[in-house]
Scaffold this motif. Sequence first.
Motif, PDB file in Angstrom:
ATOM      1  N   LEU A 143       0.807  -1.211   0.000  1.00  0.00           N
ATOM      2  CA  LEU A 143       0.000   0.000   0.000  1.00  0.00           C
ATOM      3  C   LEU A 143       0.843   1.265   0.000  1.00  0.00           C
ATOM      4  N   ASP A 144       2.136   1.155  -0.275  1.00  0.00           N
ATOM      5  CA  ASP A 144       3.048   2.286  -0.298  1.00  0.00           C
ATOM      6  C   ASP A 144       2.863   3.061  -1.601  1.00  0.00           C
ATOM      7  N   ALA A 145       2.236   4.213  -1.535  1.00  0.00           N
ATOM      8  CA  ALA A 145       1.925   4.998  -2.737  1.00  0.00           C
ATOM      9  C   ALA A 145       3.185   5.433  -3.488  1.00  0.00           C
ATOM     10  N   ALA A 167       1.963   1.503 -10.266  1.00  0.00           N
ATOM     11  CA  ALA A 167       1.370   2.658  -9.590  1.00  0.00           C
ATOM     12  C   ALA A 167       0.129   2.178  -8.854  1.00  0.00           C
ATOM     13  N   LEU A 168      -0.340   2.966  -7.915  1.00  0.00           N
ATOM     14  CA  LEU A 168      -1.601   2.689  -7.228  1.00  0.00           C
ATOM     15  C   LEU A 168      -2.619   3.727  -7.651  1.00  0.00           C
ATOM     16  N   GLU A 169      -3.877   3.297  -7.796  1.00  0.00           N
ATOM     17  CA  GLU A 169      -4.951   4.196  -8.192  1.00  0.00           C
ATOM     18  C   GLU A 169      -6.258   3.655  -7.617  1.00  0.00           C
ATOM     19  N   THR A 170      -7.196   4.533  -7.350  1.00  0.00           N
ATOM     20  CA  THR A 170      -8.485   4.071  -6.850  1.00  0.00           C
ATOM     21  C   THR A 170      -9.399   3.716  -8.012  1.00  0.00           C
ATOM     22  N   VAL A 171     -10.277   2.761  -7.745  1.00  0.00           N
ATOM     23  CA  VAL A 171     -11.284   2.328  -8.706  1.00  0.00           C
ATOM     24  C   VAL A 171     -12.603   2.189  -7.956  1.00  0.00           C
ATOM     25  N   PRO A 172     -13.726   2.234  -8.664  1.00  0.00           N
ATOM     26  CA  PRO A 172     -15.008   2.040  -7.986  1.00  0.00           C
ATOM     27  C   PRO A 172     -15.094   0.636  -7.409  1.00  0.00           C
ATOM     28  N   GLY A 173     -15.716   0.524  -6.241  1.00  0.00           N
ATOM     29  CA  GLY A 173     -15.961  -0.772  -5.623  1.00  0.00           C
ATOM     30  C   GLY A 173     -17.427  -0.889  -5.276  1.00  0.00           C
TER      31      GLY A 173
END
Length: 139
Positions: A12-14, A119-125
């Motif tokens: 979870l390290d951005a 990379a990390l990115e948010t997505v709908p859940g």
Amino acid sequence: MAEPLLAGWHTLDADSPALIGSRCCACGTYYFPAQDKFCRHPDCAGEEFESVELSRSGTLWSYTNAGYPPPPPFVAAEPYKPFAIAAVQLDREKMIVLGPVVEGIGVDALEVGMPMELALETVPGADGERLTWKWRPAA
């Protein structure tokens, strides 16, 4: 911070995210997602694995456009917008990992052989935004 979409699949390290895989203790074969039952290498009978953080970078091996919503556990935003999917050969492990490309980077910006990074990115859940890993062209 949003909860991960698939718990245990990535750190979870951005600033320096990594995929979490496994390595067979007998033959050294890498797996993603992590394997913990038996080694699938045809010349190995190994059943012990160590958890490893996989390479954060690699080379774009292939790519495509997702012209339709992906299946669960992914939840597509409405209205649905097609996105790029990249197959990246990891630098150290030399295995190919398939994954979405960050928002704003379409297939027109990708070229086989280009360097890529995680990379990390948010997505709908189903119950709000979730955090997931994606590929992006390396800086």
